[in-house]
Motif scaffolding. Structure first.
Motif, PDB file in Angstrom:
ATOM      1  N   PHE A  48       6.192   4.059  52.149  1.00  0.00           N
ATOM      2  CA  PHE A  48       4.986   4.524  52.835  1.00  0.00           C
ATOM      3  C   PHE A  48       4.116   3.342  53.257  1.00  0.00           C
ATOM      4  O   PHE A  48       3.608   3.287  54.384  1.00  0.00           O
ATOM      5  CB  PHE A  48       4.200   5.455  51.909  1.00  0.00           C
ATOM      6  N   LYS A  49       3.960   2.374  52.356  1.00  0.00           N
ATOM      7  CA  LYS A  49       3.157   1.191  52.684  1.00  0.00           C
ATOM      8  C   LYS A  49       3.784   0.392  53.813  1.00  0.00           C
ATOM      9  O   LYS A  49       3.089  -0.089  54.712  1.00  0.00           O
ATOM     10  CB  LYS A  49       3.016   0.302  51.447  1.00  0.00           C
ATOM     11  N   SER A  50       5.105   0.229  53.781  1.00  0.00           N
ATOM     12  CA  SER A  50       5.767  -0.575  54.809  1.00  0.00           C
ATOM     13  C   SER A  50       5.691   0.077  56.184  1.00  0.00           C
ATOM     14  O   SER A  50       5.701  -0.599  57.202  1.00  0.00           O
ATOM     15  CB  SER A  50       7.231  -0.811  54.431  1.00  0.00           C
ATOM     16  N   VAL A  51       5.608   1.423  56.216  1.00  0.00           N
ATOM     17  CA  VAL A  51       5.559   2.135  57.494  1.00  0.00           C
ATOM     18  C   VAL A  51       4.150   2.192  58.054  1.00  0.00           C
ATOM     19  O   VAL A  51       3.922   1.997  59.246  1.00  0.00           O
ATOM     20  CB  VAL A  51       6.129   3.569  57.334  1.00  0.00           C
ATOM     21  N   PHE A  52       3.157   2.438  57.180  1.00  0.00           N
ATOM     22  CA  PHE A  52       1.805   2.728  57.658  1.00  0.00           C
ATOM     23  C   PHE A  52       0.796   1.612  57.406  1.00  0.00           C
ATOM     24  O   PHE A  52      -0.319   1.672  57.935  1.00  0.00           O
ATOM     25  CB  PHE A  52       1.288   4.017  57.016  1.00  0.00           C
ATOM     26  N   LEU A  53       1.139   0.616  56.616  1.00  0.00           N
ATOM     27  CA  LEU A  53       0.188  -0.459  56.328  1.00  0.00           C
ATOM     28  C   LEU A  53       0.772  -1.797  56.768  1.00  0.00           C
ATOM     29  O   LEU A  53       1.987  -2.002  56.709  1.00  0.00           O
ATOM     30  CB  LEU A  53      -0.139  -0.496  54.834  1.00  0.00           C
ATOM     31  N   PRO A  54      -0.079  -2.725  57.213  1.00  0.00           N
ATOM     32  CA  PRO A  54       0.417  -4.032  57.667  1.00  0.00           C
ATOM     33  C   PRO A  54       1.127  -4.788  56.557  1.00  0.00           C
ATOM     34  O   PRO A  54       0.809  -4.626  55.373  1.00  0.00           O
ATOM     35  CB  PRO A  54      -0.870  -4.753  58.103  1.00  0.00           C
TER      36      PRO A  54
END
Length: 406
Positions: A48-54
């Motif tokens: 989720f972090k890799s998709v939606f956060l820089p």
């Protein structure tokens, strides 16, 4: 020969993971740090972090990034729902579902709407505008109301198209400035891409819209009630998003807040403190405008200080640095405070207010700023204000003084 055991090296992926390499029985082994309780990158939260956060979050972005993006997602969700209501009303207005409507008439109306929108984008790029989000809601309200005024439908949707185009230009400019602010590793491209991914989270708005359409069809009262609720949520989320941003660059408003507090009691406000005091909307009270980087002729036509339209005008030399620009803006802000007769003037500005001659006022204000500026600039740097570049609205006129002949 005895085998050596122990940690050889430790590596970490930003602040997300920490791993150790150990030597055991002559072989190297990699294991996760026992003190690292954070999930791995291949877990659900890691994906989720890799998709939606820089990449590198949170170190690669500004501290206000997450709070701003959360409120920005809320406003995008509410705006998409309002847009659904507006689109449905526009389609009904051009004749969808009406057997008497012609394809040609609907096409002409839609082309006129898009054409006036293009004109609006050109004009707004030339002039300057405010209240983009309010204007966006006004435009959607006009589109919803347009079918109820058939003789003026085309005119109303064309005006709404102009308003929406203005919103698009203003939003693009604002988003670009925020991206530069949020990018702590010059990772503007990654932040822009992830911002697009976050907006796509609003696919939930699409699902809600599909449920709303049957309810609002042929029910104008419910349409206006829902639009009002979505607009309130949209404006509230935008207000919270803007308030969450902490800009470290100096514009006229933030520099004025910081300088006047410094002259009043010697305290230099931090970026967070000054941003909280910066007005979100324009002040309706009368004030003396400041024009930076004007022609020399704009100053000497009437006097050195006040131009014909009652503004503090500043000429800038061609070799002026960013620090010179900040210093000139500080002097202009002091002059405006004196001319505007601000009640909460510091002792230094009160002394300036006793000067009646405008030329003498300019001279005395320059001496005052010259005495305090280096200390003021040093404290700006210590408070983590950005002084290598500014957002001061300088025009492009520059003055080159002729050298005195011997």
């Amino acid at each position: 020969m005895e085998d050596c055991e122990g940690v050889i090296v430790t590596e970490r992926y930003g602040s997300q993971e920490s791993w150790r390499y150990l030597l055991k029985d002559g072989r190297m082994k990699r294991q996760k740090d026992a003190g690292d309780g954070r999930p791995a990158r291949n877990s659900v939260s890691g994906v989720f972090k890799s998709v939606f956060l820089p990449q590198g979050y949170p170190e690669s972005v500004s501290e206000d990034y997450l709070q701003y993006q959360l409120w920005d997602t809320v406003q995008a969700f509410s705006s998409s729902l309002s847009g659904t209501l507006a689109t449905q009303a526009s389609l009904r207005g051009v004749g969808v579902g009406n057997q008497e409507a012609t394809v040609a008439a609907a096409t002409i109306t839609w082309l006129l709407r898009d054409g006036t929108g293009m004109l609006g984008r050109i004009l707004f790029a030339w002039f300057k505008g405010l209240f983009a989000d309010i204007l966006n809601d006004v435009a959607m309200f006009m589109e919803i109301a347009a079918p109820h005024f058939p003789p003026f439908f085309t005119l109303i949707v064309c005006i709404a198209g102009i308003f929406k185009s203005i919103v698009g230009v203003a939003g693009g400019a604002t988003r670009a400035a925020l991206t530069v602010h949020q990018a702590r590793r010059n990772n503007m491209a990654d932040i822009s891409a992830k911002d697009g991914s976050q907006v796509n989270i609003c696919v939930s708005g699409l699902l809600v819209s599909l449920a709303l359409i049957p309810l609002v069809t042929d029910n104008p009262l419910l349409t206006f009630i829902l639009f009002f609720l979505f607009s309130v949520l949209h404006l509230f989320a935008n207000y919270k998003a803007v308030r969450s941003v902490v800009m470290e660059t100096l514009n006229e408003a933030r520099l004025s807040i910081v300088l006047h507090r410094y002259l009043l009691d010697g305290q230099l406000l931090s970026p967070a403190e000054a941003n909280q005091k910066e007005p979100v909307f324009l002040s309706l009270g009368r004030t003396v405008p400041i024009k930076l980087g004007v022609r020399l002729g704009d100053i000497v036509q009437e006097s050195l200080l006040i131009s014909q339209d009652c503004a503090v005008c500043v000429c800038l030399g061609s070799d002026a640095s960013v620090h010179d620009e900040i210093m000139a803006a500080c002097q202009a802000l002091c002059l405006r405070a004196v001319l505007h007769d601000v009640s909460s003037l510091g002792d230094a500005l009160k002394q300036l207010s006793n000067t009646k001659d405008q030329w003498e006022l300019v001279s005395q204000s320059h001496k005052m700023i010259d005495q305090i500026f280096q200390t003021f600039l040093k404290e700006l740097d210590q408070a983590k204000w950005q002084t290598d570049w500014t957002l001061l609205d300088w025009n492009e006129w520059r003055v080159e003084w002729s050298k005195k002949r011997s």
